[in-house]
Design an enzyme around this catalytic site. Structure first.
Site, PDB file in Angstrom:
ATOM      1  CB  ALA A  12      -0.919   0.002   1.217  1.00  0.00           C
ATOM      2  CG  HIS A  79      -8.192  -3.872   8.252  1.00  0.00           C
ATOM      3  ND1 HIS A  79      -8.393  -2.564   8.667  1.00  0.00           N
ATOM      4  CD2 HIS A  79      -7.402  -3.788   7.159  1.00  0.00           C
ATOM      5  CE1 HIS A  79      -7.762  -1.751   7.845  1.00  0.00           C
ATOM      6  NE2 HIS A  79      -7.155  -2.469   6.918  1.00  0.00           N
ATOM      7  CE  LYS A  97      -6.693   5.508   9.938  1.00  0.00           C
ATOM      8  NZ  LYS A  97      -7.438   5.920   8.732  1.00  0.00           N
TER       9      LYS A  97
END
Length: 324
Positions: A12, A79, A97
């Protein structure tokens, strides 16, 4: 003591720009592996971490016996799945998060953490920054007297339909992306939880929230927040007591959006300013994680804390007439 050997699941952009370099720079850590099938993306990590091993799949990295911990920067809806897989593979886990899309999903993560004996945590970097540690000390220590009200704002502009923040199937939306900061920071500083959300106005676009105006009642103070992905960039949080006001003008993206600065105004028009130039909260986060694994020290942001922030997000969705 041997460094904790880290692997990253996915190349990412955020991992390449922030967390990869932070792991590489942190004391007690070694950035050892990356999982990506793209040689071009891998090159971005090899530029600052020469010799990093590149696995062509997430499963291959999890099967690597030379990896102790994994950082997970995958899209939000992945996640929980990959955190559970990593724990099952015997790895410590630091996951971006929001770690879950609903609060009750934390229960299986907590159970898996406890069963594995590994550390698992949400990558909530702000609680590691000295400006928030100092703010908690001042507010709870009575520097502004009795806390009456907290006000928080976090906004940026992103209307790119191809960005995962604007994709409902990927768990997008402003509350999950940045509401975690406006809500969690108030909880961290005060040590209190919201008891009610009397008002929540949400504006949706393509089934993701792009604007939220929220009011909440805590046990001893009131709270308001504005969170938006369709406004000019702004971030600020203010703690207003009966004897003073404490303000952070760059609370969330310290030394990126602006300099980390705390201003405290008390009776007699006394103003005190504290600054933390050059502090990298991502590096501090990794170092605290490694220290907790290596020494057994308490980690500043356990899953139970992160569950509380997600619970507040769920409450806001419900108050705004939307499903979490």
């Amino acid at each position: 003591m041997k460094p904790l050997r880290w692997g990253i699941l996915g190349a990412a952009n955020f991992a390449r720009k922030h967390m990869g370099p932070a792991i590489h720079a942190a004391k007690g850590a070694e950035l050892a592996a990356l999982a990506t099938s793209s040689p071009q993306k891998a090159a971005g990590f090899e530029a600052f971490a020469p010799g990093i091993r590149v696995h062509d799949s997430y499963d291959a990295l999890l099967a690597d016996p030379a990896i102790d911990a994994v950082y997970i920067p995958l899209p939000n809806h992945l996640h929980v799945e990959w955190s559970l897989k990593a724990l099952a593979a015997g790895k410590h886990v630091l996951c971006e998060k929001p770690m879950t899309l609903q609060a009750d999903e934390f229960d299986q993560l907590i159970a898996a953490r406890d069963a594995s004996g590994k550390l698992a945590a949400e990558a909530y970097m702000i609680v590691h920054h000295p400006q928030f540690i100092r703010t908690r000390e001042l507010v709870q220590g009575g520097a502004i007297g009795k806390l009456v009200h907290v006000d928080a704002t976090f906004s940026f502009f992103n209307d790119d339909a191809n960005n995962i923040r604007n994709k409902p199937e990927a768990g997008g939306g402003g509350l999950r992306d940045i509401g975690v900061y406006t809500f969690g920071s108030a909880r961290f500083v005060t040590g209190q939880e919201p008891v009610a959300i009397p008002y929540a106005k949400l504006r949706m676009d393509n089934d993701v929230d792009v604007f939220a105006q929220v009011s909440a009642d805590f046990a001893d103070f009131t709270y308001t927040a504005t969170v938006s992905m369709r406004m000019f960039p702004r971030q600020e949080i203010t703690f207003h007591g009966d004897k003073g006001v404490l303000k952070l003008t760059c609370p969330f993206n310290a030394n990126d959006f602006d300099a980390a600065t705390l201003t405290l105004e008390t009776e007699g028009q006394t103003v005190t300013t504290e600054r933390w130039p050059g502090v990298n909260q991502y590096v501090l986060q990794v170092e605290n994680f490694c220290n907790a694994v290596q020494t057994g020290a308490a980690y500043p942001c356990p899953l139970e804390f992160s569950r509380g922030t997600q619970q507040m997000i769920d409450m806001v969705f419900a108050a705004g007439g939307q499903r979490a």
